[in-house]
Write a protein that holds these residues in place. Structure first.
Motif, short mmCIF file in Angstrom:
data_model
loop_
_atom_site.label_atom_id
_atom_site.label_comp_id
_atom_site.label_asym_id
_atom_site.label_seq_id
_atom_site.Cartn_x
_atom_site.Cartn_y
_atom_site.Cartn_z
N VAL A 65 0.83 -1.21 0.00
CA VAL A 65 0.00 0.00 0.00
C VAL A 65 0.86 1.26 0.00
N LEU A 66 2.05 1.19 0.65
CA LEU A 66 2.97 2.34 0.61
C LEU A 66 3.32 2.69 -0.83
N LEU A 67 3.58 1.68 -1.64
CA LEU A 67 3.99 1.91 -3.02
C LEU A 67 2.80 2.08 -3.96
N GLY A 68 1.70 1.37 -3.68
CA GLY A 68 0.59 1.34 -4.63
C GLY A 68 -0.58 2.23 -4.28
N GLY A 69 -0.57 2.90 -3.12
CA GLY A 69 -1.70 3.72 -2.73
C GLY A 69 -1.93 4.88 -3.69
N ALA A 70 -3.19 5.11 -4.05
CA ALA A 70 -3.52 6.18 -5.00
C ALA A 70 -4.46 7.22 -4.41
N THR A 71 -4.85 7.07 -3.14
CA THR A 71 -5.89 7.96 -2.59
C THR A 71 -5.45 9.41 -2.54
N ALA A 72 -4.15 9.68 -2.33
CA ALA A 72 -3.70 11.07 -2.25
C ALA A 72 -3.95 11.82 -3.54
N MET A 73 -3.94 11.11 -4.66
CA MET A 73 -4.10 11.75 -5.96
C MET A 73 -5.55 11.89 -6.40
N PHE B 130 2.16 10.63 1.20
CA PHE B 130 3.31 11.53 1.06
C PHE B 130 4.17 11.12 -0.12
N ARG B 131 4.41 9.80 -0.27
CA ARG B 131 5.17 9.30 -1.41
C ARG B 131 4.49 9.66 -2.72
N ALA B 132 3.15 9.47 -2.75
CA ALA B 132 2.41 9.79 -3.97
C ALA B 132 2.48 11.28 -4.27
N LEU C 47 4.94 13.39 -3.45
CA LEU C 47 6.27 13.71 -3.97
C LEU C 47 6.42 13.22 -5.41
N ALA C 48 5.96 11.97 -5.66
CA ALA C 48 6.06 11.43 -7.01
C ALA C 48 5.20 12.23 -7.98
N GLY C 49 4.01 12.66 -7.52
CA GLY C 49 3.15 13.46 -8.38
C GLY C 49 3.78 14.80 -8.72
N ALA C 50 4.48 15.40 -7.73
CA ALA C 50 5.15 16.68 -7.99
C ALA C 50 6.33 16.50 -8.94
N ALA C 51 7.03 15.34 -8.83
CA ALA C 51 8.22 15.12 -9.64
C ALA C 51 7.90 14.60 -11.04
N ALA D 77 1.84 9.21 -13.64
CA ALA D 77 3.03 8.37 -13.48
C ALA D 77 3.17 7.90 -12.05
N ALA D 78 2.81 8.75 -11.08
CA ALA D 78 2.91 8.38 -9.67
C ALA D 78 1.99 7.21 -9.34
N VAL D 79 0.78 7.22 -9.88
CA VAL D 79 -0.19 6.16 -9.58
C VAL D 79 0.18 4.87 -10.31
N VAL D 80 0.44 4.95 -11.61
CA VAL D 80 0.73 3.75 -12.39
C VAL D 80 2.02 3.09 -11.92
N GLY D 81 3.07 3.88 -11.71
CA GLY D 81 4.33 3.33 -11.24
C GLY D 81 4.20 2.70 -9.87
N GLY D 82 3.39 3.31 -8.99
CA GLY D 82 3.18 2.73 -7.67
C GLY D 82 2.49 1.39 -7.73
N GLY D 83 1.49 1.25 -8.62
CA GLY D 83 0.81 -0.03 -8.77
C GLY D 83 1.75 -1.13 -9.24
N ALA D 84 2.64 -0.79 -10.18
CA ALA D 84 3.59 -1.77 -10.68
C ALA D 84 4.55 -2.21 -9.58
N LEU D 85 5.01 -1.27 -8.76
CA LEU D 85 5.90 -1.60 -7.65
C LEU D 85 5.19 -2.48 -6.62
N ALA D 86 3.89 -2.26 -6.41
CA ALA D 86 3.14 -3.08 -5.46
C ALA D 86 3.11 -4.54 -5.92
N VAL D 87 2.96 -4.77 -7.22
CA VAL D 87 2.97 -6.14 -7.74
C VAL D 87 4.34 -6.78 -7.51
#
Length: 445
Positions: free
Chosen positions: A236-244, A365-367, A369-373, A378-388
């Motif tokens: 969930v740390l890597l794949g969470g999308a709720t912040a976005m 918070f991770r989402a 930062l990733a969303g800002a960068a 990309a922050a959401v899709v990349g996080g889902g891939a890392l969760a797998v």
């Protein structure tokens, strides 16, 4: 003869209602605070800059919990758990009322929203271990898996109603969701006063620091509990999308506050329906493998949501995300509750709560930062891939959890013995035998 139900016990009914009302209030408050922060930020900032402040909301909730949760677990094992939850609900009620008052006087800004987010983190640090440790004392051990499923129904029903009510109320008046949250916290507080005193358990005479270390050591050495908690943390740390979600609602899907409420509610709808099924038809075999499969599905659904530009596909993917996460939560919670002695439940719940909060708030918070960068998509899709990917790693790193076959209520005395300081905790025989991994019955690992 009718099958026994946790609702046959008056104290559990009061507990369940308090959990439902407080969850509606809390999810409403969290959703509206995020939306309010994003709206204020977007008045002067770009999408990426405003996404960063959404991540900071998650960090503001996580830091106090990170600093206090282990102490809170120690307190939950030694202070009346009902009192702890009552004080936390009262503080949250005052926070919601305070935000409503600021809007009445047209004095709202980012500062009070972040201040309330910090207070919510403090309250969650103390209320989480205490609330999670109350339920096992309200029903017989044999009914605990059913009670866990019903607790999840209360939480998920609240998580459905809260965002929908919050988004709709916010569209009517910015103060209305805060006023409604305050009223619901008051109802939950009243229900908790109906729960009769709970017999105190012998938590030992350890000093506070040593007691906290004992809780950490128990989680570290019990590979079943450690694996279940770690899987949830990293997935969930890597794949969470709720912040976005505020970004998607306003600037990608263009569905407004009401649409945000639907997006936030969709995972909870999937989870609630799954919890209803689990309450009637509990998982009985291959619990570990099913948990890993559902966490992988969680990551895949996150990737689909991240790429979606249609509201119906976004809602379906979030529904699947919530349903798969519910099965993972059900298995993980059952394993942790059934295989932790009552005298340590507060501390173990605190460690579990820390991991869960890290996966949620720190994940936001991770989402952010990733969303800002890289941008929100990309922050959401990349996080889902890392969760797998992390699911596959945990399946390899914790084979005893992957092979866990059944839920069996262990003997409390054996658990207490396994948690004793003279008993080695690496793969306790009572815990492993209770789970009946397939390899122990002669099947291939």
């Amino acid at each position: 003869m009718a099958e026994a139900s946790p609702f046959q016990f008056r104290d559990y009914r009061a507990f369940w209602f308090a959990r439902l009302a407080s969850t509606i209030a809390n999810t409403m408050l969290v959703v509206v605070i995020g939306l309010h922060v994003y709206d204020i930020a977007r008045e002067t900032m770009t999408i990426r800059e405003a996404s960063f402040w959404l991540g900071m909301v998650g960090l503001a909730q996580f830091l106090p919990l990170f600093l206090l949760v282990l102490v809170a677990g120690y307190v939950a094992d030694r202070v009346d758990r009902r009192l702890i939850v009552r004080l936390c609900l009262a503080a949250e009620m005052l926070c919601a009322a305070g935000l409503a008052a600021l809007l009445w006087f047209d004095a709202m800004s980012l500062a009070p929203l972040f201040a309330v987010a910090i207070v919510l983190g403090v309250c969650r640090a103390f209320a989480g271990p205490a609330l999670g440790s109350i339920a096992p004392n309200l029903v017989p051990p044999a009914l605990l898996p059913s009670a866990i499923a019903l607790n999840s129904i209360a939480w998920q029903a609240g998580a459905v109603a809260g965002p929908l009510l919050g988004g709709g109320a916010y569209a009517v008046s910015r103060s209305l969701p805060y006023e409604t949250s305050a009223a619901l916290y008051a109802l939950a507080l009243g229900a908790l006063f109906l729960i009769r005193p709970i017999p105190k358990v012998n938590a030992g005479e350890s000093r506070p620091l040593r007691a906290v270390i004992e809780g950490l050591a128990y989680v570290r050495d019990n590979k079943i509990v450690l694996g279940a908690i770690s899987l949830d943390l990293f997935a969930v740390l890597l794949g969470g999308a709720t912040a976005m979600l505020p970004v998607y609602a306003r600037d990608i899907l263009h569905v407004g506050p009401e649409g945000l409420g639907a997006l936030r509610a969709a995972p909870a709808v999937g989870a609630a329906l799954t919890a209803l099924i689990l309450a009637r038809r509990p998982i009985r075999r291959h619990v570990g493998a099913k948990m890993f499969g559902c966490v992988a599905l969680f990551g895949i659904a996150t990737m689909v949501f991240g790429e979606s530009r249609w509201i119906w596909l976004s809602l379906v993917s979030l529904f699947v995300l919530g349903a798969s996460d519910m099965i993972s939560v059900y298995v993980r919670s059952s394993l942790i509750q059934l295989h932790t002695p009552d005298a340590m439940r507060g501390r173990v719940s605190a460690v579990s709560g820390l991991f869960i909060s890290a996966s949620n708030e720190l994940g936001e918070f991770r989402a952010g930062l990733a969303g800002a960068a890289f941008g929100p998509v990309a922050a959401v899709v990349g996080g889902g891939a890392l969760a797998v990917l992390v699911t596959g790693f945990c399946a390899w790193a914790f084979p005893s959890l992957r092979k866990a076959d059944r839920f069996v209520v262990p003997d409390e005395a054996l658990l207490a013995e396994a948690s004793g300081k003279d008993q080695p905790l690496n793969e306790p025989p009572a815990l492993c035998a209770g789970l009946e991994p397939q390899a122990a019955k002669g099947a291939a690992p």
